[in-house]
Write an enzyme that holds these catalytic residues in place. Structure first.
Site, PDB file in Angstrom:
ATOM      1  N   CYS A   1       0.806  -1.224   0.000  1.00 15.04           N
ATOM      2  CA  CYS A   1       0.000   0.000   0.000  1.00 15.04           C
ATOM      3  C   CYS A   1       0.841   1.277   0.000  1.00 15.04           C
ATOM      4  O   CYS A   1       0.325   2.357  -0.279  1.00 15.04           O
ATOM      5  CB  CYS A   1      -0.942   0.008   1.202  1.00 15.04           C
ATOM      6  SG  CYS A   1      -2.131  -1.353   1.189  1.00 15.04           S
TER       7      CYS A   1
ATOM      8  N   HIS B   1      -3.388   7.204   2.727  1.00 10.24           N
ATOM      9  CA  HIS B   1      -3.793   5.912   2.176  1.00 10.24           C
ATOM     10  C   HIS B   1      -5.185   5.574   2.676  1.00 10.24           C
ATOM     11  O   HIS B   1      -5.487   5.714   3.860  1.00 10.24           O
ATOM     12  CB  HIS B   1      -2.789   4.839   2.610  1.00 10.24           C
ATOM     13  CG  HIS B   1      -3.224   3.452   2.304  1.00 10.24           C
ATOM     14  ND1 HIS B   1      -3.634   3.057   1.050  1.00 10.24           N
ATOM     15  CD2 HIS B   1      -3.317   2.351   3.098  1.00 10.24           C
ATOM     16  CE1 HIS B   1      -3.951   1.776   1.080  1.00 10.24           C
ATOM     17  NE2 HIS B   1      -3.773   1.327   2.309  1.00 10.24           N
TER      18      HIS B   1
ATOM     19  N   ASN C   1     -10.230  -0.042  -0.061  1.00  8.88           N
ATOM     20  CA  ASN C   1      -8.768   0.002  -0.092  1.00  8.88           C
ATOM     21  C   ASN C   1      -8.288  -0.595  -1.409  1.00  8.88           C
ATOM     22  O   ASN C   1      -8.359  -1.806  -1.615  1.00  8.88           O
ATOM     23  CB  ASN C   1      -8.208  -0.785   1.092  1.00  8.88           C
ATOM     24  CG  ASN C   1      -6.690  -0.750   1.158  1.00  8.88           C
ATOM     25  OD1 ASN C   1      -6.018  -0.318   0.234  1.00  8.88           O
ATOM     26  ND2 ASN C   1      -6.147  -1.225   2.271  1.00  8.88           N
TER      27      ASN C   1
END
Length: 332
Positions: free
Chosen positions: A120, A259, A289
């Site tokens: 990520c 994020h 996500n």
């Protein structure tokens, strides 16, 4: 003696594009396959739905569509690109690199193209490397792609992961600038997180085989409590570090772009660094996500809020553990 570095250019983002699949996986869809509810998911994550790539397509397909979106919106000529860095944890195949596949699909014959896997945090890692290529004048037009088809690795029956992850791709175009666009970056990793967030199958340690097609190692697994705590601490510390290093106060930051892992993580980081809630950009509610795609997609979808000259602070945390923060001046 003249300082050869004084005349070097800065790197700036001059275009941005994105793509999200048409398919949707709503919380009500998940209610049909596991013990969960829309109310429970929204309360714990802030997510209402996520986009899912259709079968037969892969990460490279989303990346190509995001790049085409960029070129159309900003009248960019794809033939000018001389480097492509693709941040992804879900390559089309183990080899060749997904960046190579993207180059072929775009008709680029002589381009430096490679993948970067920092989970990520991948987009921030790739952005820093791409900026360095521009600043050293080795390359002039660099595409930084964040793209993941993570739904292909999610166990639809696993409530700890199926509520979180969706697919998508975001891309930015970097080129030389007389003014500082990408101003600073602070990246870290430690390797301590392997057991808490991983996809073990498919590599050299646990290769896939016909004998074990349903091996549980092929799915994404995470310990949510450990990841939550580490994510908040690491992203907050990275943001504070980069502000201190540049002698900036949080009030000087126009936008925080974190994020998009979990709304509670986003809120906790914002509170920890004391930024006003309305200065935090999000798109998690309808995207989930998307791994390396979250930050460029979040900027792309909030682009009307961002003004030329705004100061953006980006921060991410992912498997590894890997984390970091970037500081940039918006130049579009």
């Amino acid at each position: 003696m003249q300082n050869i570095y004084s005349s070097r250019p800065h790197a700036a983002i001059t275009a941005i594009g994105g793509y999200v699949p048409q398919g949707r996986r709503t919380n009500f869809d998940l209610e049909q396959v596991c013990d969960t509810s829309d109310e429970w998911i929204v309360k714990r994550t802030g997510i209402k739905e996520r986009r899912i790539l259709e079968q037969g397509l892969a990460t490279s397909d989303m990346a190509v569509m995001a790049i085409q979106d960029l070129c159309t919106r900003y009248a960019k000529d794809i033939a000018d690109v001389d480097a492509i860095i693709v941040a992804t944890s879900t390559p089309d195949v183990l080899m060749p690199a997904t960046a190579n596949i993207i180059a072929r699909k775009l008709g680029l014959k002589n381009v430096w193209a490679f993948d970067m896997n920092a989970a990520c945090s991948g987009f921030l890692y790739a952005l820093d490397m791409g900026a360095s290529l521009v600043e050293t004048e080795r390359y002039k037009n660099v595409l930084i792609v964040g793209a993941d088809n993570i739904s292909a690795f999610v166990d639809i029956h696993d409530r700890s992961t199926n509520i979180l992850f969706g697919d998508g791709a975001g891309v930015i175009w970097l080129e030389p600038s007389a003014e500082a666009g990408v101003m600073d970056a602070f990246m870290q990793s430690n390797g301590d997180g392997r057991e808490f967030l991983n996809i073990e199958g498919g590599g050299s340690l646990y290769p896939t085989s016909q004998e074990t097609p349903d091996d549980e190692r092929r799915y994404l697994r995470q310990d949510g409590k450990v990841v939550f705590k580490q994510a908040v601490q690491s992203m907050s510390n990275a943001c504070k570090h980069i502000l201190d290093r540049n002698q900036l106060g949080i009030e000087q930051v126009n936008w925080l772009v974190p994020h998009q892992a979990n709304k509670r993580i986003i809120d906790a980081v914002g509170k920890e660094i004391n930024i006003q809630e309305e200065k935090t950009l999000t798109n998690i509610a309808y995207r989930g996500n998307t791994i390396a795609a979250t930050i460029p997609l979040c900027i792309w979808e909030n682009i009307k809020l961002i003004q030329k000259g705004d100061l953006l602070m980006l921060t991410a945390f992912g498997a590894g553990f890997s984390w970091g923060a970037s500081l940039l001046r918006w130049m579009i």
